[in-house]
Design a protein around this motif. Sequence first.
Motif, PDB file in Angstrom:
ATOM      1  N   PRO A 373       0.771  -1.044  -0.069  1.00 32.36           N
ATOM      2  CA  PRO A 373      -0.106   0.138   0.042  1.00 32.36           C
ATOM      3  C   PRO A 373       0.967   1.302   0.110  1.00 32.36           C
ATOM      4  O   PRO A 373       2.097   1.188   0.380  1.00 32.36           O
ATOM      5  CB  PRO A 373      -0.810  -0.128   1.203  1.00 32.36           C
ATOM      6  CG  PRO A 373       0.149  -0.914   2.157  1.00 32.36           C
ATOM      7  CD  PRO A 373       0.898  -1.899   1.187  1.00 32.36           C
ATOM      8  N   ASN A 395      -2.153   5.252   5.261  1.00 36.31           N
ATOM      9  CA  ASN A 395      -2.737   4.158   4.800  1.00 36.31           C
ATOM     10  C   ASN A 395      -1.863   2.760   5.384  1.00 36.31           C
ATOM     11  O   ASN A 395      -2.460   1.724   5.687  1.00 36.31           O
ATOM     12  CB  ASN A 395      -2.772   4.050   3.059  1.00 36.31           C
ATOM     13  CG  ASN A 395      -3.670   4.790   2.476  1.00 36.31           C
ATOM     14  OD1 ASN A 395      -4.863   5.282   3.229  1.00 36.31           O
ATOM     15  ND2 ASN A 395      -3.532   5.271   1.307  1.00 36.31           N
ATOM     16  N   VAL A 399      -3.074  -0.640   7.186  1.00 38.89           N
ATOM     17  CA  VAL A 399      -3.026  -2.047   6.593  1.00 38.89           C
ATOM     18  C   VAL A 399      -2.053  -2.960   7.558  1.00 38.89           C
ATOM     19  O   VAL A 399      -2.608  -4.060   7.902  1.00 38.89           O
ATOM     20  CB  VAL A 399      -2.171  -1.910   5.341  1.00 38.89           C
ATOM     21  CG1 VAL A 399      -1.910  -3.299   4.752  1.00 38.89           C
ATOM     22  CG2 VAL A 399      -2.987  -1.212   4.382  1.00 38.89           C
ATOM     23  N   SER A 403      -3.583  -6.162   9.189  1.00 40.35           N
ATOM     24  CA  SER A 403      -2.903  -7.626   9.121  1.00 40.35           C
ATOM     25  C   SER A 403      -2.659  -8.157  10.655  1.00 40.35           C
ATOM     26  O   SER A 403      -2.897  -9.431  10.649  1.00 40.35           O
ATOM     27  CB  SER A 403      -1.594  -7.178   8.488  1.00 40.35           C
ATOM     28  OG  SER A 403      -0.690  -6.645   9.367  1.00 40.35           O
ATOM     29  N   LEU A 431      -6.367  -7.137   2.508  1.00 41.95           N
ATOM     30  CA  LEU A 431      -5.972  -6.200   3.178  1.00 41.95           C
ATOM     31  C   LEU A 431      -6.618  -4.804   2.804  1.00 41.95           C
ATOM     32  O   LEU A 431      -6.665  -3.821   3.407  1.00 41.95           O
ATOM     33  CB  LEU A 431      -4.459  -6.231   3.387  1.00 41.95           C
ATOM     34  CG  LEU A 431      -3.712  -7.432   4.317  1.00 41.95           C
ATOM     35  CD1 LEU A 431      -2.263  -7.322   4.170  1.00 41.95           C
ATOM     36  CD2 LEU A 431      -4.306  -7.028   5.801  1.00 41.95           C
ATOM     37  N   SER A 432      -6.646  -4.882   1.329  1.00 37.04           N
ATOM     38  CA  SER A 432      -7.101  -3.586   0.517  1.00 37.04           C
ATOM     39  C   SER A 432      -8.503  -3.349   1.131  1.00 37.04           C
ATOM     40  O   SER A 432      -8.853  -2.005   0.813  1.00 37.04           O
ATOM     41  CB  SER A 432      -7.084  -3.671  -0.815  1.00 37.04           C
ATOM     42  OG  SER A 432      -8.255  -4.662  -1.065  1.00 37.04           O
TER      43      SER A 432
END
Length: 787
Positions: A373, A395, A399, A403, A431-432
């Motif tokens: 990312p 971001n 992420v 996770s 994860l997006s």
Amino acid sequence: MQRHFWLRIVLGTATLLLTLLGLDAAFPLPPAPQYSPIVLAADGAVLHAFLNPTQKWRMKTELREITPALRATIIEKEDRYFYYHPGVNPLALVQAAGRNLFGRGRTTGASTITMQVARLLEPKERTVGNKLLEMLRALQLEAHYSKPEILQLYLNLVPYGGNIEGVKSAALLYFQQPPDYLSLAQTVTLAIIPNRPRGLVLGRHNAAIRQERNRWLRRFGEQSLFPRPDIADALLEPLDVQRHAAPTLAPHLARRLVRQFPGRASIASTLQRGKQAKAEDLTRNYVRRLRELGISNAAVLVVNNRTRAVEAYVGSADFQDSFTKGQNDGVQAVRSPGSTLKPFLYALALDQGLVTPKLLLPDVPTNFGGYQPENFDKRCNGEVPLDRALAYSLNIPAVRVLSELGVPTFTTQLRAAGFRTVAKRAPHLGLSTILGGCGATLEELTNLYVTLAAGGQYGPLRFASNSEERRSRNEPAAPGRKQQQSAKPTQHSTLFSEASAFLITDILAQLTRPDLPVGYETSLRLPKIAWKTGTSYGRRDAWSIGYNREYTIGVWVGNFSGQGSPALTGSDIATPLLFDLFNTLAYNSPNNWFQPPASLDFRLVCAETGRPPGENCPNQIIDYFLPGVSAGLRCQHQKEVLLSADGQYTYCRACAPATGYRRELYPNLLPEVAAFKEAQGIPYRRQPPHNPACQLVRGGRDQAPGITSPLANTEYVLTKGEQQQLLLSCTTDNEVRQVSWYVNDQFLRTAAATERVFFRPPTGAVKISCADDHGRNTDIQIVVNEL
């Protein structure tokens, strides 16, 4: 003899009753009239009206809307013995027959109100035979309905010219008021028109109507039907009316409720008429200014946090604008939520004990199993505390937290929060998701922020009144309780703790953040709010959702076509509208703010990591934490290193000599943070390389290099004839100085651990290997194709 007489009477009566019941069954009453569906505001005002299936305006007049003045006027004018006859007035029939037979006076049909209802339900040519049928139907109506219900039917069916039927339709379309809000003069006006609906048309024959109205007012005054002062005032009232369009506020919600409650003549919504009108005007005018930027639409949802009732619902900037697809409902449209889910993620992570507000999170280029990312501004900050990561909507830290929390844990809670698209796609989300890689609606997202304002307690939003919801479930109202007092949602659950909800709110209420719109300082009346913005990939959706204790307001701005715009960001485009809405709709909200719950406490943490201080943490700050939940792992931002006497090498426990070394503290950085500092030229104290004579670490893989580019198990497509190259980069342990790169087991070159290496790969399956100067090795596989 007497016994037989009474027996014949009983048998005759029974036979008559059975005959009447048989005739009633054989010739049932006509079906109930088809009404124009109307949607009401919370105070009963009409928000939106629709034509009925026969394309008529026939809005149902409820019994409570039949005022004493309206009842008295209609009965006195049409059928003064209405409450005394069984549907047919014998005396009136005899008088009418005499007038018609001898030609004295006006020719009449002696129709009672009940007979007129029968004729309006079944229009027929006026003949003697049909008149007899009207009488029979009138008797039948009286057997089935009460007098008030028959009067209600009459007032709902009387014609007012064109496609307008019923008192309520006429009152709204001509006087813009419901029947129970009309003056005496207006009431009498509506009472006289049904006799001549084509000759007395409001807006065209106002002078003639006023003359006829005053004639009846004087007559009512002579009969002492109304007090003389009221008659005098009514006679002076002007009549300057014209036909108005039917109310059309909240068109998207109106259609939604009509579909949800089919067959209802009126549906009571939770909308506040004033707030709805202001929200529509603000949205329409705001979007009009954005047209030159290629932005054509917006949607708004305003929710009362205490009741979860939706008080304003704007599905698009202009429902009538077909060019911009204005009939699409932006409140229910599934769009990419951008960064708007981050507060929810951090709230869950707080409850899991994974983070606290001052915990430092790595904000460096990171490869999460093939997913890399980037922050919105393409920059990294090294390490940032969680509260800054959320306030600045970074971001990469988000992420990383996802996770650690786990995508299934996150999506399970989103499903519990009513995210329907997430529920459908949960097995395929990764994860997006936290950066907008899932679908969500403005309704779902706004309710998530209502849940934050409610201390983590979730419940569905309410669009219809409690009475409507009970009617749809066939539930009776609770005895002894007013309907509006029951404001809690029918389903509720705890999504996160009150403590984490407060911490997230505290962060989102900060004013030192980059997503403040230009000129926000001019919003002098803006109440204190917490808010979060979001921008989807490709700048297709801009979000801004804010809340205080009283209200939550959600805003989406974009194009229903999905076309993006370079200017479309949550902070620059959506937040100004959010602030305008708060300024207009909630500027006088009580100035009370959320208070920290008893389940929160303070503790000292190391300023370098945000963790409880260890042995070498001189700089300490105060941070919130959840006792018994937040992790108690001590800070280890520095580690003790065994250093050679000349400072050239470090020793591990296995190779340290008996004497001739010293102990020193060095930063204990994550490999990716150390690599970021090296790449950015950020100075830090790097420990010397490990003792080269030590053989115990040779071949160990625990701290082997991590290849960050290219991505493992990824296909790369290169263009023939162009000198395209792939980037080689890795993260290594602090002690590593150099790495060696291999392609398909062939040596490529040696480079510094933080150096970026470019090369042209062969086509087909390619093996990439990276070995550090400690002898540790990592391999990945990629596929390269040419077009």
